[in-house]
Design a protein around this motif. Structure first.
Motif, PDB file in Angstrom:
ATOM      1  N   ILE A  30       0.888  -1.159   0.000  1.00  0.00           N
ATOM      2  CA  ILE A  30       0.000   0.000   0.000  1.00  0.00           C
ATOM      3  C   ILE A  30       0.926   1.209   0.000  1.00  0.00           C
ATOM      4  O   ILE A  30       1.726   1.384   0.917  1.00  0.00           O
ATOM      5  CB  ILE A  30      -0.934   0.025   1.222  1.00  0.00           C
ATOM      6  N   ASN A  31       0.839   1.999  -1.042  1.00  0.00           N
ATOM      7  CA  ASN A  31       1.767   3.109  -1.241  1.00  0.00           C
ATOM      8  C   ASN A  31       0.973   4.417  -1.320  1.00  0.00           C
ATOM      9  O   ASN A  31       0.187   4.606  -2.244  1.00  0.00           O
ATOM     10  CB  ASN A  31       2.562   2.874  -2.530  1.00  0.00           C
ATOM     11  N   LYS A  32       1.177   5.295  -0.347  1.00  0.00           N
ATOM     12  CA  LYS A  32       0.495   6.593  -0.327  1.00  0.00           C
ATOM     13  C   LYS A  32       1.518   7.683  -0.600  1.00  0.00           C
ATOM     14  O   LYS A  32       2.502   7.813   0.127  1.00  0.00           O
ATOM     15  CB  LYS A  32      -0.194   6.819   1.018  1.00  0.00           C
ATOM     16  N   ALA A  33       1.261   8.465  -1.644  1.00  0.00           N
ATOM     17  CA  ALA A  33       2.242   9.463  -2.079  1.00  0.00           C
ATOM     18  C   ALA A  33       1.588  10.832  -2.244  1.00  0.00           C
ATOM     19  O   ALA A  33       0.366  10.948  -2.339  1.00  0.00           O
ATOM     20  CB  ALA A  33       2.865   9.030  -3.405  1.00  0.00           C
ATOM     21  N   LEU A  34       2.447  11.842  -2.304  1.00  0.00           N
ATOM     22  CA  LEU A  34       2.015  13.210  -2.567  1.00  0.00           C
ATOM     23  C   LEU A  34       2.892  13.777  -3.676  1.00  0.00           C
ATOM     24  O   LEU A  34       4.119  13.694  -3.602  1.00  0.00           O
ATOM     25  CB  LEU A  34       2.147  14.085  -1.319  1.00  0.00           C
ATOM     26  N   ILE A  35       2.239  14.342  -4.685  1.00  0.00           N
ATOM     27  CA  ILE A  35       2.958  15.027  -5.759  1.00  0.00           C
ATOM     28  C   ILE A  35       2.644  16.513  -5.650  1.00  0.00           C
ATOM     29  O   ILE A  35       1.479  16.911  -5.559  1.00  0.00           O
ATOM     30  CB  ILE A  35       2.527  14.519  -7.152  1.00  0.00           C
ATOM     31  N   HIS A  36       3.706  17.316  -5.670  1.00  0.00           N
ATOM     32  CA  HIS A  36       3.562  18.772  -5.638  1.00  0.00           C
ATOM     33  C   HIS A  36       4.513  19.358  -6.678  1.00  0.00           C
ATOM     34  O   HIS A  36       5.684  18.992  -6.725  1.00  0.00           O
ATOM     35  CB  HIS A  36       3.893  19.323  -4.250  1.00  0.00           C
ATOM     36  N   ILE A  37       3.998  20.247  -7.503  1.00  0.00           N
ATOM     37  CA  ILE A  37       4.842  20.973  -8.456  1.00  0.00           C
ATOM     38  C   ILE A  37       4.782  22.440  -8.070  1.00  0.00           C
ATOM     39  O   ILE A  37       3.701  23.050  -8.064  1.00  0.00           O
ATOM     40  CB  ILE A  37       4.358  20.759  -9.905  1.00  0.00           C
ATOM     41  N   ASP A  38       5.946  22.999  -7.707  1.00  0.00           N
ATOM     42  CA  ASP A  38       6.010  24.385  -7.269  1.00  0.00           C
ATOM     43  C   ASP A  38       5.600  25.309  -8.412  1.00  0.00           C
ATOM     44  O   ASP A  38       6.107  25.199  -9.532  1.00  0.00           O
ATOM     45  CB  ASP A  38       7.420  24.721  -6.791  1.00  0.00           C
ATOM     46  N   ALA A  39       4.696  26.221  -8.129  1.00  0.00           N
ATOM     47  CA  ALA A  39       4.155  27.112  -9.164  1.00  0.00           C
ATOM     48  C   ALA A  39       5.226  28.007  -9.780  1.00  0.00           C
ATOM     49  O   ALA A  39       5.200  28.272 -10.980  1.00  0.00           O
ATOM     50  CB  ALA A  39       3.027  27.958  -8.576  1.00  0.00           C
ATOM     51  N   LYS A  40       6.177  28.460  -8.973  1.00  0.00           N
ATOM     52  CA  LYS A  40       7.207  29.381  -9.490  1.00  0.00           C
ATOM     53  C   LYS A  40       8.368  28.648 -10.133  1.00  0.00           C
ATOM     54  O   LYS A  40       8.738  28.902 -11.271  1.00  0.00           O
ATOM     55  CB  LYS A  40       7.704  30.283  -8.366  1.00  0.00           C
ATOM     56  N   SER A  41       8.979  27.748  -9.396  1.00  0.00           N
ATOM     57  CA  SER A  41      10.203  27.091  -9.893  1.00  0.00           C
ATOM     58  C   SER A  41       9.921  25.865 -10.761  1.00  0.00           C
ATOM     59  O   SER A  41      10.820  25.353 -11.401  1.00  0.00           O
ATOM     60  CB  SER A  41      11.080  26.674  -8.716  1.00  0.00           C
ATOM     61  N   LYS A  42       8.695  25.364 -10.706  1.00  0.00           N
ATOM     62  CA  LYS A  42       8.299  24.137 -11.417  1.00  0.00           C
ATOM     63  C   LYS A  42       9.027  22.904 -10.879  1.00  0.00           C
ATOM     64  O   LYS A  42       9.079  21.858 -11.534  1.00  0.00           O
ATOM     65  CB  LYS A  42       8.518  24.248 -12.939  1.00  0.00           C
ATOM     66  N   ALA A  43       9.597  23.021  -9.668  1.00  0.00           N
ATOM     67  CA  ALA A  43      10.279  21.885  -9.038  1.00  0.00           C
ATOM     68  C   ALA A  43       9.258  20.792  -8.733  1.00  0.00           C
ATOM     69  O   ALA A  43       8.163  21.058  -8.242  1.00  0.00           O
ATOM     70  CB  ALA A  43      10.975  22.333  -7.762  1.00  0.00           C
ATOM     71  N   PHE A  44       9.641  19.555  -9.033  1.00  0.00           N
ATOM     72  CA  PHE A  44       8.771  18.392  -8.855  1.00  0.00           C
ATOM     73  C   PHE A  44       9.110  17.710  -7.531  1.00  0.00           C
ATOM     74  O   PHE A  44      10.266  17.371  -7.276  1.00  0.00           O
ATOM     75  CB  PHE A  44       8.974  17.427 -10.020  1.00  0.00           C
ATOM     76  N   TYR A  45       8.099  17.519  -6.682  1.00  0.00           N
ATOM     77  CA  TYR A  45       8.275  16.830  -5.402  1.00  0.00           C
ATOM     78  C   TYR A  45       7.324  15.644  -5.380  1.00  0.00           C
ATOM     79  O   TYR A  45       6.119  15.790  -5.624  1.00  0.00           O
ATOM     80  CB  TYR A  45       7.950  17.770  -4.236  1.00  0.00           C
ATOM     81  N   CYS A  46       7.861  14.462  -5.109  1.00  0.00           N
ATOM     82  CA  CYS A  46       7.010  13.287  -4.927  1.00  0.00           C
ATOM     83  C   CYS A  46       7.690  12.330  -3.963  1.00  0.00           C
ATOM     84  O   CYS A  46       8.763  11.801  -4.257  1.00  0.00           O
ATOM     85  CB  CYS A  46       6.734  12.586  -6.252  1.00  0.00           C
ATOM     86  N   LYS A  47       7.056  12.110  -2.826  1.00  0.00           N
ATOM     87  CA  LYS A  47       7.554  11.171  -1.819  1.00  0.00           C
ATOM     88  C   LYS A  47       6.372  10.353  -1.329  1.00  0.00           C
ATOM     89  O   LYS A  47       5.219  10.792  -1.391  1.00  0.00           O
ATOM     90  CB  LYS A  47       8.205  11.904  -0.642  1.00  0.00           C
ATOM     91  N   SER A  48       6.677   9.169  -0.824  1.00  0.00           N
ATOM     92  CA  SER A  48       5.589   8.311  -0.367  1.00  0.00           C
ATOM     93  C   SER A  48       5.960   7.549   0.893  1.00  0.00           C
ATOM     94  O   SER A  48       7.126   7.471   1.272  1.00  0.00           O
ATOM     95  CB  SER A  48       5.208   7.313  -1.470  1.00  0.00           C
ATOM     96  N   VAL A  49       4.923   6.991   1.521  1.00  0.00           N
ATOM     97  CA  VAL A  49       5.064   6.091   2.658  1.00  0.00           C
ATOM     98  C   VAL A  49       4.427   4.773   2.238  1.00  0.00           C
ATOM     99  O   VAL A  49       3.306   4.753   1.715  1.00  0.00           O
ATOM    100  CB  VAL A  49       4.367   6.650   3.915  1.00  0.00           C
ATOM    101  N   LEU A  50       5.162   3.683   2.431  1.00  0.00           N
ATOM    102  CA  LEU A  50       4.674   2.374   2.011  1.00  0.00           C
ATOM    103  C   LEU A  50       4.410   1.489   3.218  1.00  0.00           C
ATOM    104  O   LEU A  50       5.200   1.466   4.166  1.00  0.00           O
ATOM    105  CB  LEU A  50       5.709   1.672   1.120  1.00  0.00           C
ATOM    106  N   ASP A  51       3.311   0.760   3.151  1.00  0.00           N
ATOM    107  CA  ASP A  51       2.996  -0.263   4.133  1.00  0.00           C
ATOM    108  C   ASP A  51       3.175  -1.601   3.426  1.00  0.00           C
ATOM    109  O   ASP A  51       2.484  -1.879   2.441  1.00  0.00           O
ATOM    110  CB  ASP A  51       1.557  -0.098   4.633  1.00  0.00           C
ATOM    111  N   LEU A  52       4.132  -2.389   3.886  1.00  0.00           N
ATOM    112  CA  LEU A  52       4.429  -3.679   3.265  1.00  0.00           C
ATOM    113  C   LEU A  52       3.942  -4.799   4.174  1.00  0.00           C
ATOM    114  O   LEU A  52       4.142  -4.744   5.389  1.00  0.00           O
ATOM    115  CB  LEU A  52       5.934  -3.820   3.019  1.00  0.00           C
ATOM    116  N   GLU A  53       3.303  -5.792   3.566  1.00  0.00           N
ATOM    117  CA  GLU A  53       2.787  -6.922   4.340  1.00  0.00           C
ATOM    118  C   GLU A  53       3.255  -8.211   3.685  1.00  0.00           C
ATOM    119  O   GLU A  53       2.793  -8.580   2.611  1.00  0.00           O
ATOM    120  CB  GLU A  53       1.261  -6.857   4.377  1.00  0.00           C
ATOM    121  N   ALA A  54       4.204  -8.870   4.356  1.00  0.00           N
ATOM    122  CA  ALA A  54       4.790 -10.117   3.854  1.00  0.00           C
ATOM    123  C   ALA A  54       4.316 -11.277   4.722  1.00  0.00           C
ATOM    124  O   ALA A  54       3.978 -11.084   5.897  1.00  0.00           O
ATOM    125  CB  ALA A  54       6.312 -10.026   3.886  1.00  0.00           C
ATOM    126  N   PRO A  55       4.302 -12.493   4.181  1.00  0.00           N
ATOM    127  CA  PRO A  55       3.938 -13.651   5.006  1.00  0.00           C
ATOM    128  C   PRO A  55       4.904 -13.806   6.192  1.00  0.00           C
ATOM    129  O   PRO A  55       6.113 -13.672   6.026  1.00  0.00           O
ATOM    130  CB  PRO A  55       4.065 -14.838   4.046  1.00  0.00           C
TER     131      PRO A  55
END
Length: 193
Positions: free
Chosen positions: A130-155
């Motif tokens: 389960i991967n929850k991420a946020l994408i943000h593109i800065d309006a002025k610099s157009k810098a791309f930000y994308c980071k996420s938090v993952l929940d991993l479930e293994a046997p």
């Protein structure tokens, strides 16, 4: 009568000893908390020393976006996950088809991703992601930000049980596709140490 007093005195000694231990532990714990608070104030940020361990990169194939439309929270869309591969120093395998990435383009322009899919290791174990991420593109610099938090479930009974006992963070890259290449994204997964 002497036996009663001796028992009372021994009981009183045990009680006093227990009180002294509790007081000593409280003092030591308070000193430790105080030191942590001092570090926070003096050094600015107690999280500055976070380290990560690279776990794997996943090349996740995706199908055409399904545009659900405007909702009370923004624009809703869904991207089917159709397969792919993943590889890291201690693990490798395939991304199973059938997962989906539910996205919300918020009214402020940021995009929230909520993906759920399965990985199958080359030795046959299935891991839920389960991967929850946020994408943000800065309006002025157009810098791309994308980071996420993952929940991993293994046997539990697998060599990958260690994935059940840590916090994982991730990155997302959207490569430029070559002519005729199927659409995909690259998800980097890191264990927070």
């Amino acid at each position: 009568m002497f036996l009663i007093r001796k028992t009372q005195i021994e009981g009183d000694k045990s009680f006093v000893k227990m009180i002294l231990i509790v007081l000593a532990m409280t003092f030591l714990f308070t000193q430790k908390l105080s030191a942590q608070n001092d570090d926070t104030v003096d050094k600015g940020n107690i999280y500055k020393d976070f380290k990560t361990e690279f776990m794997w990169d996943a090349k996740v194939k995706i199908a055409n976006m399904i545009n659900v439309g405007e909702s009370k929270r923004g624009t809703r869309r869904v991207i089917p996950i159709t397969g792919g591969t993943f590889i890291g120093p201690k693990i490798k395998g395939e991304v199973l088809s059938g997962g989906e990435d539910w996205q919300l383009v918020r009214t402020d322009g940021d995009t929230e991703l909520n993906a759920r899919y399965l990985l199958k290791t080359d030795d046959g174990y299935v891991i839920q992601v389960i991967n929850k991420a946020l994408i943000h593109i800065d309006a002025k610099s157009k810098a791309f930000y994308c980071k996420s938090v993952l929940d991993l479930e293994a046997p539990n009974d697998s060599p990958y049980d260690y994935l059940n006992h840590a916090i994982f963070i991730g990155t997302l890259k959207m490569p430029e596709l070559k002519p005729g290449e199927e659409p995909y994204v690259v998800i980097g997964v890191y264990k927070l140490l």
